[in-house]
Design a protein around this motif. Sequence first.
Motif, PDB file in Angstrom:
ATOM      1  N   LEU A 892       0.962  -1.158  -0.068  1.00 53.73           N
ATOM      2  CA  LEU A 892       0.056   0.066   0.092  1.00 53.73           C
ATOM      3  C   LEU A 892       0.964   1.200   0.105  1.00 53.73           C
ATOM      4  CD1 LEU A 892      -2.949   0.806   0.141  1.00 53.73           C
ATOM      5  CD2 LEU A 892      -2.793   0.731   2.694  1.00 53.73           C
ATOM      6  N   SER A 893       0.947   1.967  -1.096  1.00 56.83           N
ATOM      7  CA  SER A 893       1.607   3.043  -1.172  1.00 56.83           C
ATOM      8  C   SER A 893       0.818   4.585  -1.445  1.00 56.83           C
ATOM      9  CB  SER A 893       2.509   2.942  -2.447  1.00 56.83           C
ATOM     10  OG  SER A 893       3.337   1.848  -2.293  1.00 56.83           O
ATOM     11  N   ALA A 934      -3.680  -4.869   4.968  1.00 59.07           N
ATOM     12  CA  ALA A 934      -4.446  -4.776   3.762  1.00 59.07           C
ATOM     13  C   ALA A 934      -4.289  -5.967   2.912  1.00 59.07           C
ATOM     14  CB  ALA A 934      -3.864  -3.502   3.095  1.00 59.07           C
ATOM     15  N   ARG A 935      -2.868  -6.550   3.040  1.00 64.44           N
ATOM     16  CA  ARG A 935      -2.755  -7.768   2.041  1.00 64.44           C
ATOM     17  C   ARG A 935      -3.412  -8.954   2.367  1.00 64.44           C
ATOM     18  NH1 ARG A 935       1.841  -8.174  -1.517  1.00 64.44           N
ATOM     19  NH2 ARG A 935       2.077 -10.316  -0.747  1.00 64.44           N
ATOM     20  N   LEU A 936      -3.846  -8.802   3.758  1.00 64.36           N
ATOM     21  CA  LEU A 936      -4.451  -9.990   4.270  1.00 64.36           C
ATOM     22  C   LEU A 936      -5.913 -10.494   3.728  1.00 64.36           C
ATOM     23  CD1 LEU A 936      -3.992  -9.646   8.140  1.00 64.36           C
ATOM     24  CD2 LEU A 936      -2.990 -11.336   6.812  1.00 64.36           C
ATOM     25  N   VAL A 937      -6.307  -9.244   3.291  1.00 67.26           N
ATOM     26  CA  VAL A 937      -7.841  -9.524   2.602  1.00 67.26           C
ATOM     27  C   VAL A 937      -7.967  -8.784   1.347  1.00 67.26           C
ATOM     28  CG1 VAL A 937      -8.937  -8.984   5.053  1.00 67.26           C
ATOM     29  CG2 VAL A 937      -8.539  -6.802   3.582  1.00 67.26           C
ATOM     30  N   ALA A 938      -6.875  -8.394   0.703  1.00 70.27           N
ATOM     31  CA  ALA A 938      -6.865  -8.224  -0.801  1.00 70.27           C
ATOM     32  C   ALA A 938      -6.878  -9.233  -1.619  1.00 70.27           C
ATOM     33  CB  ALA A 938      -5.643  -7.079  -0.881  1.00 70.27           C
ATOM     34  N   ASP A 939      -7.611  -8.989  -2.957  1.00 67.70           N
ATOM     35  CA  ASP A 939      -7.391 -10.007  -3.899  1.00 67.70           C
ATOM     36  C   ASP A 939      -5.904 -10.084  -4.395  1.00 67.70           C
ATOM     37  OD1 ASP A 939     -10.014 -10.397  -3.509  1.00 67.70           O
ATOM     38  OD2 ASP A 939     -10.576  -9.335  -5.283  1.00 67.70           O
ATOM     39  N   PRO A 940      -5.507 -11.520  -4.418  1.00 64.63           N
ATOM     40  CA  PRO A 940      -4.097 -11.418  -4.967  1.00 64.63           C
ATOM     41  C   PRO A 940      -3.909 -11.376  -6.462  1.00 64.63           C
ATOM     42  CG  PRO A 940      -4.722 -13.656  -4.411  1.00 64.63           C
ATOM     43  CD  PRO A 940      -5.901 -12.653  -4.137  1.00 64.63           C
ATOM     44  N   ALA A 941      -3.013 -10.751  -7.042  1.00 62.97           N
ATOM     45  CA  ALA A 941      -2.567 -10.788  -8.500  1.00 62.97           C
ATOM     46  C   ALA A 941      -1.357 -11.313  -8.859  1.00 62.97           C
ATOM     47  CB  ALA A 941      -2.885  -9.217  -9.078  1.00 62.97           C
ATOM     48  N   PHE A 945       1.692  -8.903  -6.466  1.00 64.40           N
ATOM     49  CA  PHE A 945       0.748  -7.838  -6.277  1.00 64.40           C
ATOM     50  C   PHE A 945      -0.530  -8.142  -5.443  1.00 64.40           C
ATOM     51  CE2 PHE A 945       3.604  -6.930  -9.425  1.00 64.40           C
ATOM     52  CZ  PHE A 945       3.379  -5.282  -9.511  1.00 64.40           C
ATOM     53  N   ARG A 946      -1.397  -7.172  -5.097  1.00 62.04           N
ATOM     54  CA  ARG A 946      -2.478  -7.285  -4.375  1.00 62.04           C
ATOM     55  C   ARG A 946      -3.234  -6.073  -5.069  1.00 62.04           C
ATOM     56  NH1 ARG A 946      -0.618 -11.376  -2.904  1.00 62.04           N
ATOM     57  NH2 ARG A 946      -0.605 -12.147  -0.937  1.00 62.04           N
ATOM     58  N   ARG A 947      -4.701  -6.048  -4.947  1.00 64.80           N
ATOM     59  CA  ARG A 947      -5.608  -5.242  -5.097  1.00 64.80           C
ATOM     60  C   ARG A 947      -6.145  -4.458  -4.042  1.00 64.80           C
ATOM     61  NH1 ARG A 947      -6.298  -4.746 -10.515  1.00 64.80           N
ATOM     62  NH2 ARG A 947      -6.102  -6.704 -11.816  1.00 64.80           N
ATOM     63  N   PHE A 948      -5.751  -3.353  -3.985  1.00 65.35           N
ATOM     64  CA  PHE A 948      -6.103  -2.288  -2.937  1.00 65.35           C
ATOM     65  C   PHE A 948      -7.183  -1.567  -3.178  1.00 65.35           C
ATOM     66  CE2 PHE A 948      -1.380  -3.109  -2.137  1.00 65.35           C
ATOM     67  CZ  PHE A 948      -1.481  -4.032  -0.971  1.00 65.35           C
ATOM     68  N   ASN A 949      -8.420  -2.011  -3.360  1.00 66.26           N
ATOM     69  CA  ASN A 949      -9.622  -1.437  -3.477  1.00 66.26           C
ATOM     70  C   ASN A 949     -10.390  -0.909  -2.328  1.00 66.26           C
ATOM     71  OD1 ASN A 949     -10.881  -3.660  -2.360  1.00 66.26           O
ATOM     72  ND2 ASN A 949     -11.166  -4.695  -4.495  1.00 66.26           N
ATOM     73  N   ALA A 950     -11.391  -0.179  -2.733  1.00 65.37           N
ATOM     74  CA  ALA A 950     -12.263   0.501  -1.640  1.00 65.37           C
ATOM     75  C   ALA A 950     -12.665  -0.497  -0.593  1.00 65.37           C
ATOM     76  CB  ALA A 950     -13.408   0.998  -2.227  1.00 65.37           C
ATOM     77  N   ARG A 951     -13.049  -1.625  -0.699  1.00 62.18           N
ATOM     78  CA  ARG A 951     -13.298  -2.549   0.142  1.00 62.18           C
ATOM     79  C   ARG A 951     -12.246  -2.878   1.269  1.00 62.18           C
ATOM     80  NH1 ARG A 951     -12.033  -7.797   0.745  1.00 62.18           N
ATOM     81  NH2 ARG A 951     -11.174  -7.782  -1.302  1.00 62.18           N
ATOM     82  N   VAL A 952     -10.934  -3.260   0.678  1.00 61.90           N
ATOM     83  CA  VAL A 952      -9.853  -3.321   1.377  1.00 61.90           C
ATOM     84  C   VAL A 952      -9.617  -2.275   2.372  1.00 61.90           C
ATOM     85  CG1 VAL A 952      -7.517  -3.732   1.416  1.00 61.90           C
ATOM     86  CG2 VAL A 952      -8.902  -4.962  -0.309  1.00 61.90           C
ATOM     87  N   VAL A 953      -9.327  -1.068   1.702  1.00 59.77           N
ATOM     88  CA  VAL A 953      -8.932   0.250   2.683  1.00 59.77           C
ATOM     89  C   VAL A 953     -10.033   0.501   3.760  1.00 59.77           C
ATOM     90  CG1 VAL A 953      -8.267   2.603   2.385  1.00 59.77           C
ATOM     91  CG2 VAL A 953      -7.442   0.921   1.055  1.00 59.77           C
ATOM     92  N   ASP A 993       2.860 -10.541  17.372  1.00 56.57           N
ATOM     93  CA  ASP A 993       2.053  -9.923  16.339  1.00 56.57           C
ATOM     94  C   ASP A 993       2.835  -9.453  15.133  1.00 56.57           C
ATOM     95  OD1 ASP A 993      -0.015 -10.316  18.120  1.00 56.57           O
ATOM     96  OD2 ASP A 993      -0.034  -8.259  19.067  1.00 56.57           O
ATOM     97  N   ARG A 994       3.998  -8.969  15.430  1.00 58.24           N
ATOM     98  CA  ARG A 994       4.772  -8.373  14.164  1.00 58.24           C
ATOM     99  C   ARG A 994       5.283  -9.560  13.623  1.00 58.24           C
ATOM    100  NH1 ARG A 994       7.768  -2.915  16.917  1.00 58.24           N
ATOM    101  NH2 ARG A 994       6.154  -2.477  18.537  1.00 58.24           N
ATOM    102  N   ARG A 995       5.660 -10.574  14.095  1.00 60.93           N
ATOM    103  CA  ARG A 995       6.178 -11.704  13.526  1.00 60.93           C
ATOM    104  C   ARG A 995       5.177 -12.378  12.395  1.00 60.93           C
ATOM    105  NH1 ARG A 995       9.210 -12.641  18.176  1.00 60.93           N
ATOM    106  NH2 ARG A 995       7.328 -14.167  18.873  1.00 60.93           N
ATOM    107  N   ALA A 996       3.674 -12.473  13.156  1.00 59.90           N
ATOM    108  CA  ALA A 996       2.843 -13.040  12.034  1.00 59.90           C
ATOM    109  C   ALA A 996       2.383 -12.284  10.984  1.00 59.90           C
ATOM    110  CB  ALA A 996       1.353 -13.065  13.130  1.00 59.90           C
ATOM    111  N   LEU A 997       2.278 -10.771  11.232  1.00 58.42           N
ATOM    112  CA  LEU A 997       1.960 -10.022  10.063  1.00 58.42           C
ATOM    113  C   LEU A 997       3.163  -9.856   9.167  1.00 58.42           C
ATOM    114  CD1 LEU A 997       0.459  -6.830  11.818  1.00 58.42           C
ATOM    115  CD2 LEU A 997      -0.804  -8.713  10.789  1.00 58.42           C
ATOM    116  N   ALA A 998       4.394  -9.878   9.559  1.00 62.94           N
ATOM    117  CA  ALA A 998       5.470 -10.092   8.716  1.00 62.94           C
ATOM    118  C   ALA A 998       5.892 -11.461   7.948  1.00 62.94           C
ATOM    119  CB  ALA A 998       6.656  -9.770   9.182  1.00 62.94           C
TER     120      ALA A 998
END
Length: 1002
Positions: A892-893, A934-941, A945-953, A993-998
């Motif tokens: 997410l940039s 965001a990557r946890l719930v974003a559609d993969p490509a 890549f991930r799709r950071f659409n309105a639903r995700v954010v 938590d940080r290790r799980a997210l990383a």
Amino acid sequence: MLRDILARTRQIDDLRDLFRALGYELAWEDVPAAAWLGESASTAAGITRAALIARYGAFRVFAVEALHPEDAARATARRLAAGAERGLACALGGQPLRLICAAGPVGVRLASISIPSPTGSALATLERLAPAKGESALALSLRIGEVLASEGVTPRFFRAFRSTLDRLAERLRTPHSRLDRHALTLTALTRVLFLYFIQSKGWLNGDTRYVARLLDRALATRRHFHRAFLHALCFGALNRPPATRGSAARALGNVPFLNGGLFEPSRLERAHGPAIWSNADWREAFDDLFERFHFSVREHDAGEFVAPDMLGRVFEGVMDPDERHTSGSYYTPASLVRELVRAALEALLTQAFGLSPRTAAQWVHDGVAPRPAPPPDLRGLTVLDPAAGSGAFLLGALDELVRLRRAAGDGPALTVKRDVLAHSLFGVDLTPTAVRLTELRLWLALVADEDGADLASIAPLPNLNGHVRQGDALLDPLMLAASLGGRAIRAGGAAARRLAAARRTHFLLTGPEKRAGQEELDRSEAALAGSLLDEGRAALETAIAELLGDARNRDLFGRRRGLDAERRVQLARLRQSLRELRGAQRTLRREGGAPFFAFESHFADVMLRGGFDLVTGNPPWVRAERLAPRVRETLTARYSCWQATAVRGFAHLPDLAVAFTERAFELVRPGGVVALLVPAKLATSGYAEPLRQRLAHRARVERAVPLGELVARTFGAAVYPMALVAARAEPTGTELTATALGAKPAAPAVQQRQLQSDGPWILLAGADRIRRRLLAAFPTVADRWAPQLGVKTGADDLFLVDRQCVGARPAIRGRDIAAWRCKPGRYVLWTHGADGTPFDRLPRELTERLSGHEDRLRRRADYRGGPPWQLFRTGLASAPHRVIWPDLGRRLSAAVPSPDGVPLNTVYGIATRDSADAAALAALFNSCWLTALARLVADPARGGFRRFNARVVRGLPVPAAGSAVWAELARRGHRCESADDLIADAFELDGADRRALAADSL
């Protein structure tokens, strides 16, 4: 024999044994290398000896010993070519020791053979260096040049096959349909391909170049190759026992009786006659395709072979691009097929047969059958691939079932394999091409295990057309009628048993008995179809009568109730379905055969037992916009999970894989297992929510495994695949869902009950707990803002320009955004005022650019009236304060753009109240922790890549407004400083938590 000779080879003297075995006359004459090849070439290659070692007439074989054998072979081949000599150069040397063969009548061509461990393809190359009887030196020289140019299994093979297929199809004069010409050509090439496979075993008169020699005979005697030889081989020899063959077939030599539908005229051939090409066409096909490659009959054979498991790539390659995208067919790598089938069998042994997870894993993965108790009897287990493609999953199931049964003491292997084919494997596909290739690979699987030298003892190939059928597994009219009529339609027991007996009998029949068996199978299917059509028609007529009866009823005021809009649509669907069934009944009465494929008529015996034990495969992945409107409407009526989300647009319509997954659970028996490769976005996308809820609450989800970039590269699809394995059984609340393939007891897993919540499946261990805690403790983006998509022009080629001009603003695309910054590369003609509304009249500069395009501007999909030059979704472009991010990225940039920048529709953004909020959101979104969430719930490509659409954010947590954290985020955002530590502390992320997210590495 050649392998043994190579094992004894240490110096060029030993190569004489090799060429004696190949049929050359031995010779020996020392050659002074420096004088013959030149001092510099000889020294550079490290040549120590050279000699003439063999000849065939005027064709000579030279051998050299050298430190650098490739250089030595090239130098020797060039010397022969320079002197117009017909010959072969062989260089021996290097570490490890290798033999390099080179020839250069037209450019130098090389083949490398490892002396300690020659591959099968290398031995095949050596065998093809043998001279044919009466072959001239020139002909042998040219042919050896082609042999050495033979290629391994690379994309060039598939391009060569496609090119040959297209060329031959184009040269056919009939039939008129291009698709029919394509199918006829593919049938002919498939037969020749099969012949090349079986000749590699020496089954065609003991000659591994038998088919090419037939063509040579045809050319030499000026006889027609197709009519005089190929037709006689396929339809006069291979499909007839030796005692019943005619003289032309007997003249073809010692050829086995193989039976099988491949050596019978296809439906198109019966209608139009066989495809016939000239000898010149066949010569071109052999030179460009068949003689350029090595073939092996064994699946997954190592080395540079065209092996049967490559036929899936051929199938993918010979489809038209439009057909491929429409059908959603993609090649599945054999290794992935094996792992998914093993995961399915592991689940089936646990869920249906009651084995412990560890015992099932040991049997499936390690080949250790349960002891001391007798293992489950797998002889009656049934496996279905409802979208068979090239047969990869049926082959995978065949291999694994044979492996399990052999580990349990069944045998011999070939007997078990034939039994599995006869009783366990079933497949369906929409295209006849796929059905033919599936049959071909199953036949080749049997051929590969036939090791007897006596061709007369080879068992004929079985008839598979009762097991692999052409049809629509998703939308057959019978099940649509059952769905609309609200009544299950099933065959009677006696009729189903008759069908099963007919299929079992037909499987092994040959000759006249085979025709009689096929007729009995057809009659059994037709009888079932007739009774089922009657039942379906009755269900529809009853449903129509009830609907009309309700409409005629009167309310309390005496008025007829009538039909509302929803019921009128329902009535139209019922009547359309009834018309289809009546048409099918007329076809059945007129032609006598089942008018379409249906599981309840063609596989009635399996369905009567509740369905298949295992449904597996890689069903079509087709986006909704590629489906015809009528198909979309039918899918919506037929499948409860194939429903659009509330938001408009194709992006919110389900993928076809959703319907296939629902259908698979209809076809599997209670306690059975579904194992499919589906798009990974089914775990996250909004349109798949009904399917996820159904699976999580009404099935036991054994595996949900998103497959990474290495696997995705083997797919032609643009999205990642996911391995989904689930049992048709009610969950108990204690199930674990594995998130990796391999033995399940050793795989990471999540609790299935966590998948039962609304929203995407979080398949990263520990991450779901973190996300839920944060959402409970903090507000979300949606609580304060509404993310929106950027401007849509509907005609980028008109509105986007490369240079700044009057009336243009910088255009910001997703690719122009990185963390903290935007670098627009193009400009958009801005046809709106400061308030965002379109100009009533365009300025002169814009009029000059857009005049003459009014008709096209009015035809844009989003145009609903008003000035034709208007743009759409302009809110984000007009907002004074906003933060934006690309819709597609690895992370997410976010950036705060300049006021004149116009975000386009590959950009999402949020319009904020002030610049401080925009800066704070930029700092928040650019943190690694928000990217991870965001990557946890974003559609993969593809590409990670991930799709950071309105639903995700919308669902991301944010610190409370007015807090010190928010103020600090704004300060860091204005300075473009990292806020990772600030966010971690604010969200109270500890080390675990940080290790799980990383764990979801970027």
